[in-house]
Design an enzyme around this catalytic site. Sequence first.
Site, PDB file in Angstrom:
ATOM      1  N   GLU A 144      -5.673  -2.907  -7.760  1.00  0.00           N
ATOM      2  CA  GLU A 144      -6.518  -2.374  -8.832  1.00  0.00           C
ATOM      3  C   GLU A 144      -6.189  -0.900  -9.004  1.00  0.00           C
ATOM      4  O   GLU A 144      -5.592  -0.294  -8.110  1.00  0.00           O
ATOM      5  CB  GLU A 144      -7.997  -2.491  -8.439  1.00  0.00           C
ATOM      6  CG  GLU A 144      -8.409  -3.902  -8.115  1.00  0.00           C
ATOM      7  CD  GLU A 144      -9.878  -3.995  -7.743  1.00  0.00           C
ATOM      8  OE1 GLU A 144     -10.562  -2.950  -7.651  1.00  0.00           O
ATOM      9  OE2 GLU A 144     -10.334  -5.139  -7.544  1.00  0.00           O
ATOM     10  N   ARG A 265       6.655 -11.182   3.015  1.00  0.00           N
ATOM     11  CA  ARG A 265       7.301  -9.880   3.254  1.00  0.00           C
ATOM     12  C   ARG A 265       8.777 -10.014   3.636  1.00  0.00           C
ATOM     13  O   ARG A 265       9.612  -9.292   3.099  1.00  0.00           O
ATOM     14  CB  ARG A 265       6.530  -9.074   4.301  1.00  0.00           C
ATOM     15  CG  ARG A 265       5.326  -8.408   3.684  1.00  0.00           C
ATOM     16  CD  ARG A 265       4.464  -7.646   4.663  1.00  0.00           C
ATOM     17  NE  ARG A 265       3.402  -6.992   3.897  1.00  0.00           N
ATOM     18  CZ  ARG A 265       2.238  -6.609   4.403  1.00  0.00           C
ATOM     19  NH1 ARG A 265       1.976  -6.806   5.674  1.00  0.00           N
ATOM     20  NH2 ARG A 265       1.343  -6.022   3.645  1.00  0.00           N
ATOM     21  N   ILE A 359      28.698   8.091  -3.417  1.00  0.00           N
ATOM     22  CA  ILE A 359      30.052   7.758  -2.981  1.00  0.00           C
ATOM     23  C   ILE A 359      30.982   7.662  -4.185  1.00  0.00           C
ATOM     24  O   ILE A 359      32.141   8.074  -4.126  1.00  0.00           O
ATOM     25  CB  ILE A 359      30.051   6.438  -2.168  1.00  0.00           C
ATOM     26  CG1 ILE A 359      29.407   6.680  -0.801  1.00  0.00           C
ATOM     27  CG2 ILE A 359      31.466   5.888  -1.994  1.00  0.00           C
ATOM     28  CD1 ILE A 359      29.098   5.427  -0.006  1.00  0.00           C
ATOM     29  N   GLY A 361      30.684   9.394  -6.675  1.00  0.00           N
ATOM     30  CA  GLY A 361      30.776  10.735  -7.236  1.00  0.00           C
ATOM     31  C   GLY A 361      30.127  10.800  -8.598  1.00  0.00           C
ATOM     32  O   GLY A 361      29.243  10.010  -8.918  1.00  0.00           O
ATOM     33  N   GLU A 387       4.184  -5.305  -2.070  1.00  0.00           N
ATOM     34  CA  GLU A 387       3.979  -6.107  -0.843  1.00  0.00           C
ATOM     35  C   GLU A 387       3.677  -5.195   0.351  1.00  0.00           C
ATOM     36  O   GLU A 387       3.958  -5.546   1.488  1.00  0.00           O
ATOM     37  CB  GLU A 387       5.191  -6.975  -0.530  1.00  0.00           C
ATOM     38  CG  GLU A 387       5.369  -8.159  -1.455  1.00  0.00           C
ATOM     39  CD  GLU A 387       4.417  -9.309  -1.101  1.00  0.00           C
ATOM     40  OE1 GLU A 387       3.552  -9.591  -1.948  1.00  0.00           O
ATOM     41  OE2 GLU A 387       4.525  -9.891  -0.026  1.00  0.00           O
ATOM     42  N   GLY A 388       3.111  -4.034   0.066  1.00  0.00           N
ATOM     43  CA  GLY A 388       2.802  -3.077   1.124  1.00  0.00           C
ATOM     44  C   GLY A 388       3.872  -1.997   1.194  1.00  0.00           C
ATOM     45  O   GLY A 388       5.045  -2.302   1.371  1.00  0.00           O
ATOM     46  N   THR A 389       3.455  -0.749   1.049  1.00  0.00           N
ATOM     47  CA  THR A 389       4.428   0.355   1.077  1.00  0.00           C
ATOM     48  C   THR A 389       5.028   0.485   2.482  1.00  0.00           C
ATOM     49  O   THR A 389       4.515  -0.105   3.439  1.00  0.00           O
ATOM     50  CB  THR A 389       3.752   1.693   0.729  1.00  0.00           C
ATOM     51  OG1 THR A 389       2.814   1.994   1.768  1.00  0.00           O
ATOM     52  CG2 THR A 389       3.028   1.634  -0.608  1.00  0.00           C
TER      53      THR A 389
HETATM   54  C1  FAD Z   1       6.627  -3.504 -10.206  1.00  0.00           C
HETATM   55  C2  FAD Z   1       5.389  -3.747  -9.427  1.00  0.00           C
HETATM   56  C3  FAD Z   1       4.948  -5.034  -9.225  1.00  0.00           C
HETATM   57  C4  FAD Z   1       3.767  -5.287  -8.534  1.00  0.00           C
HETATM   58  N1  FAD Z   1       3.317  -6.551  -8.410  1.00  0.00           N
HETATM   59  C5  FAD Z   1       2.070  -6.775  -7.868  1.00  0.00           C
HETATM   60  C6  FAD Z   1       1.493  -8.064  -7.880  1.00  0.00           C
HETATM   61  O1  FAD Z   1       2.117  -9.018  -8.347  1.00  0.00           O
HETATM   62  N2  FAD Z   1       0.253  -8.226  -7.388  1.00  0.00           N
HETATM   63  C7  FAD Z   1      -0.450  -7.187  -6.866  1.00  0.00           C
HETATM   64  O2  FAD Z   1      -1.574  -7.396  -6.432  1.00  0.00           O
HETATM   65  N3  FAD Z   1       0.063  -5.940  -6.828  1.00  0.00           N
HETATM   66  C8  FAD Z   1       1.306  -5.712  -7.332  1.00  0.00           C
HETATM   67  N4  FAD Z   1       1.837  -4.443  -7.331  1.00  0.00           N
HETATM   68  C9  FAD Z   1       1.060  -3.357  -6.772  1.00  0.00           C
HETATM   69  C10 FAD Z   1       1.602  -2.874  -5.415  1.00  0.00           C
HETATM   70  O3  FAD Z   1       1.423  -3.845  -4.439  1.00  0.00           O
HETATM   71  C11 FAD Z   1       0.879  -1.560  -5.086  1.00  0.00           C
HETATM   72  O4  FAD Z   1       1.330  -0.594  -5.981  1.00  0.00           O
HETATM   73  C12 FAD Z   1       1.155  -1.110  -3.663  1.00  0.00           C
HETATM   74  O5  FAD Z   1       0.522  -1.952  -2.744  1.00  0.00           O
HETATM   75  C13 FAD Z   1       0.703   0.334  -3.406  1.00  0.00           C
HETATM   76  O6  FAD Z   1      -0.612   0.527  -3.806  1.00  0.00           O
HETATM   77  P1  FAD Z   1      -0.974   1.783  -4.764  1.00  0.00           P
HETATM   78  O7  FAD Z   1      -0.017   1.754  -5.886  1.00  0.00           O
HETATM   79  O8  FAD Z   1      -2.409   1.691  -5.074  1.00  0.00           O
HETATM   80  O9  FAD Z   1      -0.675   3.044  -3.904  1.00  0.00           O
HETATM   81  P2  FAD Z   1      -1.670   3.761  -2.856  1.00  0.00           P
HETATM   82  O10 FAD Z   1      -2.324   2.761  -2.006  1.00  0.00           O
HETATM   83  O11 FAD Z   1      -2.538   4.699  -3.607  1.00  0.00           O
HETATM   84  O12 FAD Z   1      -0.620   4.576  -1.992  1.00  0.00           O
HETATM   85  C14 FAD Z   1      -0.064   5.832  -2.396  1.00  0.00           C
HETATM   86  C15 FAD Z   1       0.740   6.410  -1.236  1.00  0.00           C
HETATM   87  O13 FAD Z   1      -0.126   6.636  -0.104  1.00  0.00           O
HETATM   88  C16 FAD Z   1       0.368   5.981   1.042  1.00  0.00           C
HETATM   89  N5  FAD Z   1      -0.743   5.476   1.840  1.00  0.00           N
HETATM   90  C17 FAD Z   1      -1.804   4.749   1.439  1.00  0.00           C
HETATM   91  N6  FAD Z   1      -2.586   4.434   2.479  1.00  0.00           N
HETATM   92  C18 FAD Z   1      -1.996   4.954   3.584  1.00  0.00           C
HETATM   93  C19 FAD Z   1      -2.314   4.956   4.988  1.00  0.00           C
HETATM   94  N7  FAD Z   1      -3.400   4.350   5.472  1.00  0.00           N
HETATM   95  N8  FAD Z   1      -1.477   5.587   5.832  1.00  0.00           N
HETATM   96  C20 FAD Z   1      -0.372   6.208   5.354  1.00  0.00           C
HETATM   97  N9  FAD Z   1      -0.040   6.244   4.072  1.00  0.00           N
HETATM   98  C21 FAD Z   1      -0.837   5.615   3.184  1.00  0.00           C
HETATM   99  C22 FAD Z   1       1.219   4.852   0.509  1.00  0.00           C
HETATM  100  O14 FAD Z   1       2.199   4.490   1.444  1.00  0.00           O
HETATM  101  C23 FAD Z   1       1.829   5.460  -0.745  1.00  0.00           C
HETATM  102  O15 FAD Z   1       2.967   6.188  -0.385  1.00  0.00           O
HETATM  103  C24 FAD Z   1       3.036  -4.189  -8.012  1.00  0.00           C
HETATM  104  C25 FAD Z   1       3.514  -2.891  -8.163  1.00  0.00           C
HETATM  105  C26 FAD Z   1       4.650  -2.655  -8.883  1.00  0.00           C
HETATM  106  C27 FAD Z   1       5.096  -1.253  -9.068  1.00  0.00           C
END
Ligand code: FAD
Lengths: 408, 404
Positions: A144, A265, A359, A361, A387-389
């Site tokens: 969301e 994942r 590579i 260039g 799928e989780g950053t």
């Molecule tokens: C092309 C695309 C397709 C997608 N498809 C789907 C989908 O099909 N279904 C769906 O549900 N979602 C989907 N997503 C969403 C995606 O899973 C989220 O964008 C992602 O999980 C990150 O959440 P956020 O964008 O709210 O970033 P945030 O949660 O706001 O994170 C921002 C930054 O803070 C860091 N961060 C957050 N919490 C912590 C912590 N506890 N410790 C350290 N660092 C932290 C993160 O690593 C990141 O670098 C999609 C996104 C994109 C761009």
Amino acid sequence: MIDFTLSKKQKDVQDGIRSLGKYVIRPMSLSMDRNKEVPEQFLRNFMRLAKGFRSDDVVDPSEEGAAPRERDPNKPSETNRTSAIAAEELAWADAAMLLSVPGPGLGGPPIRATGTPEQKARFFGVFKDMDKGPLKWGAYALTEPGAGSDVAGIRTSCRKEGNEWVLNGRKCYITNGARASWNVVFATVDPSLGRAGHRAFVVEKGTPGFEIGKIEDKMGLRANETAELVFEDCRVPEENLLGGEAAYVSKEGFMTAMKTFDNTRPLVAAMAVGIGRAAYEYARDFVKDNYVLSRPVPRYAAIAERLARVGRRLEAARSLVYRATYMADAGIPNAKEASMSKAAAGQAATFACIEAIEICGAHGSLATEHALLEKWFRDIKVYDIFEGTGNIQRVVISKRLMTGLKAF
Amino acid sequence: MISFEANEEQTLIQQSVADFAKSTLAPRVRQFEADRVVAADVKAGAHEMGIGLMGLPEACGGQGLGLVTSVLVEEELGAADAAASFGLPGPGAFGRAVLELGTEEQARDWLADFAAEGGETRFGAVAWSESSPCRDRAGFVTTALRSDAGYVINGKKSFVTNAHSADRFLVFAQVEAEKGWGGIGAFLVKKSAPGVVVGARHDTLGLDAADFGEVSFDNVAVTEADRLLGGADFTKATLRFFAKQSLVVAARAVGVARFAFEIAREHCDTRKAFGKPIGHFQAVAFALADRHMDVESARWLVWKAAHAWDAKLPEKEALIATAQATAHALEASMRCADECVGLHGGSGFIRDLIAEKLMRDAKQLALCTPTAEQLDQVSAALDLGIALDPALVLPTPDVQAIFT
Ligand SMILES: Cc1cc2nc3c(=O)[nH]c(=O)nc-3n(C[C@H](O)[C@H](O)[C@H](O)COP(=O)(O)OP(=O)(O)OC[C@H]3O[C@@H](n4cnc5c(N)ncnc54)[C@H](O)[C@@H]3O)c2cc1C
Ligand SMILES: Cc1cc2nc3c(=O)[nH]c(=O)nc-3n(C[C@H](O)[C@H](O)[C@H](O)COP(=O)(O)OP(=O)(O)OC[C@H]3O[C@@H](n4cnc5c(N)ncnc54)[C@H](O)[C@@H]3O)c2cc1C
């Protein structure tokens, strides 16, 4: 036995998809990216061709809910490993196209894990007659505007009214969300309950109160649809509560819907490896064929070194993918290993795409001549985000390394 | 089929070596370090278990086990004491070189007594490196010139592992000066041969219990029968030897990486700062997560390469897998040991703990074999289809020269 060779079946899948990727998909890659679309006829052709290479082991979504396949109990499943091999090859050809292939997509695993038999039959049944009828997709809607990594923080609400649930809220960045026949949507009965308050619904297209918001314009994966979903007093029949009320009595019941990450994942990681490998091979071939100042480029040790570094980081990531999928197939808990594969692959492949440009260039950044390199560079970054950053994968890993670590 | 499960025999062997490493090596690591040698009773115990003889063919009195078993065993040794893994008896690198380059008869003649009575005191060494490159042509400074009876070797070798404990050497020398790296040969020489002088033992950064030193050859006569021809292709055989040897070192590096990671994890789980275990700080936990990925991916790459050799996959595939695995393992072990010291804070720097030794050993390990940089040249050259030059795997300052 310790073994890293592919089974005959896997080799067939790999070879088949590899040539399909090379001769059919790759040549379309740039135009799909430009037109922000994978042509329907192309998807149909692909599905027809891919059927021939499908391993018996990879579940055909349209058959889900039918009688369970007979499995020789002495023959361990290879499903996760085979899927990873296929995912790498397809992503090598075109990652956006892979995400656009009709079927339940990321919505499949939670239904498979938590759905009642009726739900499985109903929602997977949707994909049965795509040969003749229209193409169909499923999707997974968790993120969301206010909650991505922090899943417990979702605000989309649900409340029971009679034999219906009423949903209110917004979901964003949902892969195939707009075209999907149904979305698995996560909502909460009470935000203060955290995960215990979560409910998952299968929301069908056309449900009153469910609208499509914005279709995103993205850095990469442009041929794949990413949509915003809006729920305003959206009324969902109670039969669409995933797993039924019983599933939410205990916390574990619902957690199975989340545990699907352990299977997905490594696949996302495998895709990342595929894109990274594409970039690696491109840079290698460029270096082989091109002369700088009348000397072959590979004569520069530093270039060879960089290339090798990219190659071995990808190989290291692939080894973690194989490990995680091997564990999944063997039924060994693999949450930590799944996250390790995703964290390593997301980074290694991003590194590969950046290095490949360097590579080559100045050439590497020429979008006209080396448009694929430029495209992969744009495509790859999100593999370290969705799928989780990368950080979130490390949170998952850390919790399994440290005693009593709940959160940071 | 892709599988990460060792077979029963391998598991049994791995377990018994792990027990030996934990109960016999680990408690005495600092003693071996101070004495700069592995104690005689430990050597005898290892010999009795046949630890060094597993890879030796049955015809030579060994067990004839494959590289996968070797890397499983070497990781366990490395996780207890990487230095001891060099100092335990057995044909080691010498044996691998003779097997790769020699005939079956030569192998029997020179290796069988490692398995025999008194084997715990026998060591061999490979004399390849020289302290500086040959300035006027490609190849070694050390020469083996033809004579009526065979060859006469002259020159000095450096960084020779087991220089002091070895009673036999495999010496690489220039046979045909004008052919550069294509003109080198390999010779078996006993330490007792007239003209062989073992020189100074090097003082090293780490791996103190392993001996590294110089060996000089002053008009040492060898017969034609003691030249190793390397079968059909000498260069390829040499490369295979270096590859397999480096994989063994890589497995030890995985052991070091694992050990360093484990004690760092343990420390971060218990050491408190600012009111909680330091592992509960994200910067610390994420560092551990990354090192955990290092350990595991390095281990799987080493297994994969070992399997490629055992399964007789195409040589190019096995060489690339080996180069990738070794380069990754050497770097991963350094990162793990470095982090291990850092995460221990001040105590990591103090010799009461093992952390500082692991860091020194990791760095030393990375220099006991073709380095990560050299291995990267190997895998890149193979993948790019550039002709391989033996200098690629030569641990001398000369290496980069072939690329210019
Ligand atoms: C092309 C695309 C397709 C997608 N498809 C789907 C989908 O099909 N279904 C769906 O549900 N979602 C989907 N997503 C969403 C995606 O899973 C989220 O964008 C992602 O999980 C990150 O959440 P956020 O964008 O709210 O970033 P945030 O949660 O706001 O994170 C921002 C930054 O803070 C860091 N961060 C957050 N919490 C912590 C912590 N506890 N410790 C350290 N660092 C932290 C993160 O690593 C990141 O670098 C999609 C996104 C994109 C761009
Ligand atoms: C050779 C030597 C000379 C020294 N000389 C002096 C001297 O003259 N005078 C003196 O007073 N001291 C001296 N010290 C001590 C030195 O200052 C401390 O060792 C150092 O400050 C680290 O503290 P610590 O060992 O307690 O580690 P800890 O505080 O236990 O730290 C261990 C690890 O946890 C990490 N960590 C701790 N807290 C956090 C956090 N909140 N977030 C993220 N990571 C964290 C640290 O970065 C480190 O990696 C010396 C140390 C050495 C080795």
